[in-house]
Motif scaffolding. Structure first.
Motif, short mmCIF file in Angstrom:
data_model
loop_
_atom_site.label_atom_id
_atom_site.label_comp_id
_atom_site.label_asym_id
_atom_site.label_seq_id
_atom_site.Cartn_x
_atom_site.Cartn_y
_atom_site.Cartn_z
N ARG A 111 11.26 26.18 36.83
CA ARG A 111 11.11 26.91 38.09
C ARG A 111 12.32 27.76 38.44
NH1 ARG A 111 9.43 21.54 40.06
NH2 ARG A 111 7.14 21.40 40.11
N GLY A 118 2.45 23.07 36.49
CA GLY A 118 2.46 22.14 37.62
C GLY A 118 1.88 20.79 37.23
N THR A 163 8.86 21.26 35.24
CA THR A 163 7.55 20.83 35.69
C THR A 163 6.61 20.81 34.49
OG1 THR A 163 5.70 21.23 37.23
CG2 THR A 163 6.80 23.16 36.30
N ARG A 202 -0.82 28.42 42.57
CA ARG A 202 -0.30 28.09 41.25
C ARG A 202 -0.85 29.12 40.26
NH1 ARG A 202 2.35 23.30 41.74
NH2 ARG A 202 1.47 21.71 43.11
N ASP A 262 2.28 17.48 42.88
CA ASP A 262 3.60 18.11 42.89
C ASP A 262 3.79 18.84 44.22
OD1 ASP A 262 5.93 19.46 42.43
OD2 ASP A 262 5.34 20.27 40.49
N CYS A 306 3.34 21.25 32.11
CA CYS A 306 2.23 22.20 32.04
C CYS A 306 1.17 21.61 31.12
CB CYS A 306 2.71 23.57 31.54
SG CYS A 306 3.40 23.60 29.88
#
Length: 407
Positions: free
Chosen positions: A288, A335, A298, A229, A339, A300
């Motif tokens: 993404r 992420g 997603t 990540r 996940d 953050c």
């Protein structure tokens, strides 16, 4: 039938007045005349390194001027300077600026007209092996982090084909000298605005004539691990006498950014006041895919704000700030806990931030939300009104005063 009619009238009145107030609360009609220029005043034999550029966006108001300067010589940075003059101009000592030999090579004149200045600098890109799937660098062991990508060392591609003068948009793409970036890049799309509005692309941040926008995306980079990540490190540099804080605000309206009900904003304000003079604002969401659908979003998160003692390695920042500036930093990580999708699955992630002068733009209720509220409140209100009328009529009939007596 009467209940339906009264309900319909109440709902329509609620929508009309609600929409009007929503428009007034959100209707920034102020405009600036925006112009864009590259490397202002640069003449041979002086030249920037290949791919490096200084972009100057000038936003002329009725009695003031906003200067936005974006530069990727060193760590990429966006500088905002506000003046109370319509005649203020950017002046550069190009040989000194290019060599980064001393401060003061970049000025906005007359200097007495400058009321506020602040810079946003992107310093590092962090990659870590999220073996515990927490999507939280704060909970990740140091041994799980790979050596960071220093953005000051990036090689930037020629931007001649990515300048849109009419829309005031410029895109910069760079890469690091490593196998990971062999087919990948980090890009920044800079936009400056003449008036209030939104981009159609998510997260559709609300902007105004006092703001600019940076969309940052990482694409095609080969991750160093299967569970990789990323986190983006950036710093805020501002005048002494100012302090900053990060606020998180909530909303019940997610029409423009589906499933996201919060907005984060990093505000700068004087030590003796709580009113914001400048801001960086973002929705806590990343995407993404370049053209995302709902499943491609997603969350953050940002790390706590920390004080930084060293001036970031940006030619722009070092050239403009001569006194000891206030410097703070934080990381944005992409992420969410548990996940199942890692960067290696899509090899793409994007995030957007707004930077501007004054109070951050605030969303008012959209027309859709107003209509939903109207439908919910209109019918009960109609029932109350009709019930009240019915009681009044019954009382009149009981008292016998509703009919004229027969002579």
């Amino acid at each position: 039938m009467w209940i339906f009619r009264v309900s319909l009238i109440c709902s329509l009145l609620f929508v009309v007045f609600g929409s009007a107030f929503g428009f007034l609360g959100n209707g920034d009609t102020f405009r600036r005349k925006v112009s864009l220029e590259l490397n202002p005043g640069l003449k041979p034999p002086s030249s920037l390194p290949p791919g490096a550029v200084l972009v100057h966006a000038r936003g002329l108001g009725l009695n003031d001027t906003l200067h936005f300067l974006l530069c990727n010589h060193g760590a990429p940075a966006l500088l905002l300077v506000h003046t109370n003059s319509t005649e203020s101009a950017v002046r550069l000592d190009w040989p000194v600026f290019i060599n980064r030999s001393s401060s003061g090579s970049l000025r906005v004149e007359p200097e007495s007209s400058v009321t506020y200045s602040s810079a946003l600098v992107f310093t590092r890109l962090w990659e870590y092996d999220d073996v515990n799937n927490t999507a939280d660098p704060q909970k990740t062991a140091e041994s799980s982090f790979y050596p960071p990508y220093e953005l000051q060392n990036f090689i930037w591609s020629d931007l001649n084909s990515t300048v849109n003068q009419s829309d005031h948009v410029i895109t910069l793409c760079g890469r690091e000298k490593s196998e990971s970036f062999l087919n990948g890049s980090l890009c920044l799309k800079f936009s400056v605005f003449e008036s209030a509005g939104r981009e159609q692309a998510w997260p559709s941040l609300l902007h105004n004539a006092n703001s600019s926008q940076l969309r940052v995306w990482l694409e095609g980079v080969t991750p160093q691990g299967n569970n990789s990540r990323f986190a983006l490190e950036f710093q805020s540099v501002g005048d002494s006498g100012f302090q900053g804080r990060v606020d998180v605000r909530s909303s019940i309206d997610d029409e423009y950014t589906p499933s996201i009900f919060k907005v984060s904003q990093w505000v700068s304000f004087p030590l003796n006041s709580s009113g914001a003079w400048g801001f960086s604002q973002w929705k806590p969401v990343a995407y993404r895919k370049p053209e995302p659908v709902f499943e491609d979003a997603t969350p953050c998160r940002h790390s706590p704000l920390v004080s930084v003692s060293r001036v970031p390695p940006s030619a722009l920042v070092r050239a403009y700030f001569r006194d000891d500036p206030q410097i703070h930093g934080l990381n944005i990580s992409f992420g969410i806990d548990k996940d199942p999708v890692f960067y290696s699955d899509t090899r793409y992630v994007s995030w957007t931030v707004l930077m501007g002068m004054g109070e951050p733009p605030a969303d008012a209720f959209s027309t859709l939300i107003i209509i939903i509220i109207a439908v919910g409140l209109g019918t009960p209100l109609a029932i109350i009104i009709v019930g009240g009328v019915f009681v009044w009529v019954r009382k009149r009939m009981t008292n016998g005063s509703i009919y004229e007596p027969i002579n």
